[in-house]
Design a protein around this motif. Structure first.
Motif, PDB file in Angstrom:
ATOM      1  N   ASP A   1       3.469   5.111  -2.333  1.00  0.00           N
ATOM      2  CA  ASP A   1       3.735   4.116  -3.820  1.00  0.00           C
ATOM      3  C   ASP A   1       4.887   4.134  -2.517  1.00  0.00           C
ATOM      4  O   ASP A   1       6.042   3.736  -3.554  1.00  0.00           O
ATOM      5  CB  ASP A   1       4.070   4.688  -4.590  1.00  0.00           C
TER       6      ASP A   1
ATOM      7  N   CYS B   1      -0.467   3.676  -4.280  1.00  0.00           N
ATOM      8  CA  CYS B   1      -0.789   3.216  -2.366  1.00  0.00           C
ATOM      9  C   CYS B   1      -0.725   4.462  -1.426  1.00  0.00           C
ATOM     10  O   CYS B   1       0.142   5.077  -1.838  1.00  0.00           O
ATOM     11  CB  CYS B   1       0.568   2.377  -2.595  1.00  0.00           C
TER      12      CYS B   1
ATOM     13  N   ASP C   1      -0.156  -4.273  -6.639  1.00  0.00           N
ATOM     14  CA  ASP C   1      -1.153  -4.104  -5.330  1.00  0.00           C
ATOM     15  C   ASP C   1      -0.512  -3.855  -4.274  1.00  0.00           C
ATOM     16  O   ASP C   1       0.937  -3.034  -3.554  1.00  0.00           O
ATOM     17  CB  ASP C   1      -1.505  -5.756  -5.115  1.00  0.00           C
ATOM     18  N   CYS C   2      -1.845  -2.936  -3.596  1.00  0.00           N
ATOM     19  CA  CYS C   2      -1.140  -2.376  -2.049  1.00  0.00           C
ATOM     20  C   CYS C   2      -1.633  -2.988  -0.548  1.00  0.00           C
ATOM     21  O   CYS C   2      -2.525  -2.972  -0.651  1.00  0.00           O
ATOM     22  CB  CYS C   2      -2.255  -0.924  -2.768  1.00  0.00           C
TER      23      CYS C   2
ATOM     24  N   THR D   1       0.332   1.535   3.420  1.00  0.00           N
ATOM     25  CA  THR D   1       0.690  -0.042   2.471  1.00  0.00           C
ATOM     26  C   THR D   1       2.614   0.752   1.588  1.00  0.00           C
ATOM     27  O   THR D   1       2.996   1.990   1.868  1.00  0.00           O
ATOM     28  CB  THR D   1      -0.142   0.411   1.944  1.00  0.00           C
TER      29      THR D   1
ATOM     30  N   ARG E   1       3.888  -1.093  -1.880  1.00  0.00           N
ATOM     31  CA  ARG E   1       3.772  -1.388  -3.507  1.00  0.00           C
ATOM     32  C   ARG E   1       3.998  -3.437  -3.647  1.00  0.00           C
ATOM     33  O   ARG E   1       5.228  -3.310  -2.798  1.00  0.00           O
ATOM     34  CB  ARG E   1       3.977  -0.784  -4.654  1.00  0.00           C
TER      35      ARG E   1
END
Length: 868
Positions: free
Chosen positions: A565, A533, A551-552, A537, A539
């Motif tokens: 991440d 990610c 998903d991001c 964004t 995780r």
């Protein structure tokens, strides 16, 4: 239970021997295990356990006769080299005048056949001895062996150390890596010259982290080595947020169905990296199936147990295992070992049956006439004694990459140095109870363990050898890469080092340019369940899947993530907001009604225009101050009204621009006083109109004496003074101040003037409203006066506009956010001011400028007659 049974059977032999002692005074060995071995006599004997054969064969058993003992098959030349390295090290020590002078070391080396039962039998033979007769009833004197080098596998090492550890027999393994063996309470006399799996696992995870491989498969053997290593690996992966896509045990029975199921699982998985903890013998069936299934596109990570195994270095495995990365124990060099290996011959050592078996397998001959069976093969020729090992190309004579053999070498020297230190003890300065030294004649194994724990020396290759409190050696690994050769086979290249330092921790050094990648791109593969990610964004784990599958989701407004991440987004500080990319907090936009924006320009223009109109009307009235229409409307009050309206228009400028303390304090005060002055002037003007009308009637001739010029001025002054008092009290008790308000909208700071006291602001507006209501009421009552030009009508209309504007102002002001609330207040000020200006003065200016003929006393009074 099998181990317990084996040990019980062997101890029963000792019990029988003890019974013989009672009868004859001599202990007689009642049975003997069939073991392949090498022997050499000496003052002190060192034992050794090595993988000289790969398999153990158990003959058919029946209960009608004594079963035949198991035997070993499939000779392992690499394991045999390890055993010969121990023999070489002991010969080298015996020739060293500085180490164990006047002491000769011997050895008893056994083949464990990679089988726990055989390894346990060999260990029992080493610890109790194999002499046919034993005459010492008191069991005094040195033990049969003072220390054991081996076993090479973790499971036999665990079993042997569990039993021999009860008697504190020192065991130094050269290849057993299970981290469970670091438990000093369970295994008090176990040492090893190879790092434990805990270090190996950390080293392998370092490689995975270096290449960003967070989604990997795991295969491990069904033994202590594989099981413990797999547990450590999974724990270490979780520690760094990495995931294991699948985890499977390699069956030790090589069941084809299980092998096919595992290969199918590898093919179906999205993981492109597979980590394997297993001995080479466990892997062979799986790799055969990999070739059969033509399964390419996988990056294999080899543990030290098979990273250097030569079984897979053939052209057959290159398309599938080429590019494999593995770690191996540090490679060393042993001067003189090659010549020692070349000059060995069975005829020089008849007691060395392992050497005889090796020779027969190497040259296909037999030391017995006729067809004989040795090591599971039929040999048809007799050894001549002229066979030359220098012409063979086997792992036995290959000393270019000594790893396990180098560890054997260090293990032997560790025991020798410990014995040397023990013999250097001075009486009265010993480490044992009463400052005593060990008794060489009656040496106890635990005494050697004491010195082994403190051993510290440097090998001829320059490596330091010492043990930590758990008996583990210093962790250092070579990173290996399997690369193709010109003939299509596989060769192993060193491409890096992993070193565990006390201060630095695990450090990985890689030469990435030297790594061969077995992929079309010739680059490292991607092995992730979900792509990383980006900043901005966070995780969000997918339900029911490992944490690496996510998903991001973009960060919310006012939140950021500035790392890859990120698990959570970080809320920006109070006066900061997230930028459009949500990866940085920036100062919030400060919002206020400024002169530069269109709305501010429009309101400023309207304010100045209203002030100009007021000035223009004042000029017109001043120029025509002697005309009836100006004089009839009390010119002094008209000029005062125009002046107050002009102040009302100009006070708008205090509401525009960045709020400052002085503007916040002045804006409402000037606004309130200006409007009170305006409305009080209108109120007095209305009262004068009514008084003039009353005085025109007989019953009201004395009304004007109460509304003379002085009374008018005093009334306006008093009414305005009350507002001044209200403003003074308000400003002195709870003065309006600039305030950064972030409640209207989270993304902006509304810079506004906090009113300070709601009561003060309410009194200011309420007082204006009260005067306006009274003026409207009086003007409304006087709207039907008979004059042709009735001032009361215009005042009524102007007050109606004024009240309507300010009544509508309250809900609009409350519901408007930020700077628009200020704009609503300005609009109310301008609308009410324009309403008063137009309603009261526009009709007068119209007559003065456009119809001067109507600017007469008779026209205003309605007495002008119609001319014919």
């Amino acid at each position: 239970m099998w181990l317990t049974l084996c040990f019980s059977l062997y101890m029963s032999f000792n019990c029988i021997s003890a019974d013989s002692v009672l009868r004859s005074g001599t202990c007689l060995l009642q049975g003997r295990f069939k073991l392949n071995g090498m022997y050499k006599d000496g003052d002190f004997i060192l034992g050794g356990l090595f993988h000289v054969h790969f398999f153990t064969v158990f003959p058919d058993r029946s209960f009608r006769m004594e079963p035949e003992q198991p035997y070993c098959e499939k000779f392992n030349t690499e394991g045999f080299q390890h055993a010969q390295t121990m023999a070489f090290a002991i010969d080298e020590i015996n020739k060293n005048a500085n180490l164990l002078p006047n002491i000769t070391l011997g050895y008893h080396l056994y083949d464990n056949c990679v089988m726990l039962g055989m390894a346990f039998r060999a260990a029992m033979s080493l610890s109790t001895g194999t002499e046919e007769y034993f005459y010492n009833h008191n069991c005094t004197g040195p033990p049969p062996v003072i220390g054991i080098v081996g076993d090479a596998s973790s499971t036999p090492s665990i079993a042997i150390s569990s039993v021999l550890g009860l008697f504190q027999v020192p065991i130094v393994s050269h290849y057993a890596t299970c981290s469970c063996l670091s438990d000093r309470k369970k295994y008090p006399s176990f040492f090893r010259t190879i790092p434990s799996d805990a270090f190996q696992v950390r080293a392998m995870v370092q490689i995975l982290r270096h290449f960003g491989w967070t989604w990997v498969g795991l295969l491990y053997s069904d033994d202590d080595y594989g099981i413990y290593a797999a547990q450590l690996f999974q724990q270490e992966m979780q520690l760094f947020g990495h995931c294991v896509a699948f985890s499977e045990i390699l069956p030790n029975d090589h069941n084809p169905r299980d092998i096919q199921r595992i290969t199918g699982l590898i093919q179906a998985s999205t993981a492109r990296v597979v980590v394997v903890f297993a001995l080479s013998s466990y892997l062979l069936p799986l790799m055969d199936e990999v070739v059969l299934q033509n399964m390419t596109g996988r990056q294999w990570i080899a543990s030290e147990a098979w990273a250097t195994s030569l079984e897979y270095h053939t052209p057959r495995f290159l398309p599938f295992l080429g590019g494999t990365l593995g770690i191996a124990i540090r490679r060393g060099e042993i001067q003189g070992l090659y010549d020692f290996l070349l000059h060995l011959h069975p005829s020089n050592d008849p007691r060395n049956n392992m050497l005889r078996i090796f020779w027969e397998n190497m040259f296909g001959c037999s030391f017995e006439t006729g067809d004989t069976k040795s090591d599971g093969e039929h040999l048809k020729k007799v050894c001549t004694g002229q066979e030359d090992l220098s012409n063979t190309n086997t792992t036995y004579t290959d000393v270019s990459g000594l790893r396990a053999s180098y560890n054997v070498y260090k293990a032997v020297y560790a025991l020798a140095h410990a014995l040397h230190d023990l013999m250097q003890c001075e009486e009265g300065r010993g480490p044992f109870s009463g400052n005593k030294c060990a008794d060489i004649i009656n040496l106890k194994p635990w005494q050697l363990v004491h010195y082994l724990q403190k051993v510290n020396f440097t090998t001829g290759f320059g490596d330091n050898v010492s043990f930590d409190k758990n008996g583990d050696a210093l962790a250092i690994y070579d990173v290996l890469n399997w690369q193709p050769t010109s003939d299509g086979s596989i060769t192993v290249h060193k491409v890096g080092v992993v070193n565990e330092g006390v201060a630095t921790g695990m450090v990985l050094t890689l030469d990435e340019d030297a790594i061969y990648w077995n992929f079309e791109t010739k680059k490292p593969p991607r092995s992730v369940c979900s792509e990383s990610c980006p900043p901005g964004t966070r995780r969000a784990t997918r339900k029911g899947l490992p944490v690496c599958c996510f998903d991001c989701l973009p960060c919310g407004d006012g939140e950021i993530s500035n790392t890859t991440d990120a698990i959570e987004c970080t809320v920006c500080p109070e006066y900061f907001w997230s930028n459009p990319d949500k990866d940085q907090c920036v100062p919030k936009e400060v919002e206020f009604l400024s002169y530069e924006e269109p709305l501010g320009i429009s309101l400023t223009s309207a304010s100045l225009l209203g002030a100009c109109f007021c000035a223009l009307v004042m000029v017109i009235f001043a120029f025509h101050h002697n005309t009836p229409i100006v004089r009839a409307n009390n010119s002094e009050l008209s000029f005062l009204l125009l002046l107050s309206l002009k102040l009302c228009f100009l006070c708008v400028l205090l509401f525009i621009g960045r709020p400052e303390l002085w503007t916040c304090q002045l804006r409402h005060a000037v606004f309130g006083i200006s409007f009170v002055l305006c409305v009080s002037s209108i109120l007095v003007k209305t009262m004068v109109v009514i008084a003039v009308f009353k005085s025109s009637r007989p019953e009201g001739k004395g009304a004007m004496k109460w509304f003379g010029a002085i009374q008018q001025r005093c009334t306006v002054l008093v009414l305005t003074a009350l507002q001044v008092v209200i403003c003074a009290v308000w400003l002195s008790t709870a003065s309006p101040t600039p305030h950064k308000n972030n409640q209207y909208t989270r993304s902006k700071i509304v810079y506004e003037c906090a009113i300070g006291s709601v009561a003060g602001f309410s009194m200011l507006l309420g007082y204006i409203g009260l005067l306006a209501a009274i003026s409207f009421l009086l003007a409304f009552l006087a709207r039907n006066l008979p004059d042709n030009f009735n001032e009361a009508k215009f005042i009524t209309f102007s007050m109606l506009i004024f009240c309507a504007v300010w009544i509508a102002f309250v809900p609009a002001y409350v519901s408007s956010p930020g700077k628009y609330a200020v704009a609503v207040e300005i609009f109310a000020i301008l609308a009410s001011s324009f309403g008063l200006l137009v309603a009261i003065f526009a009709p007068k200016c119209y007559i003065i400028l456009l119809h001067p003929e109507r600017n007469t006393k008779n026209a205003i009074m309605g007495r002008e007659t119609q001319k014919k």
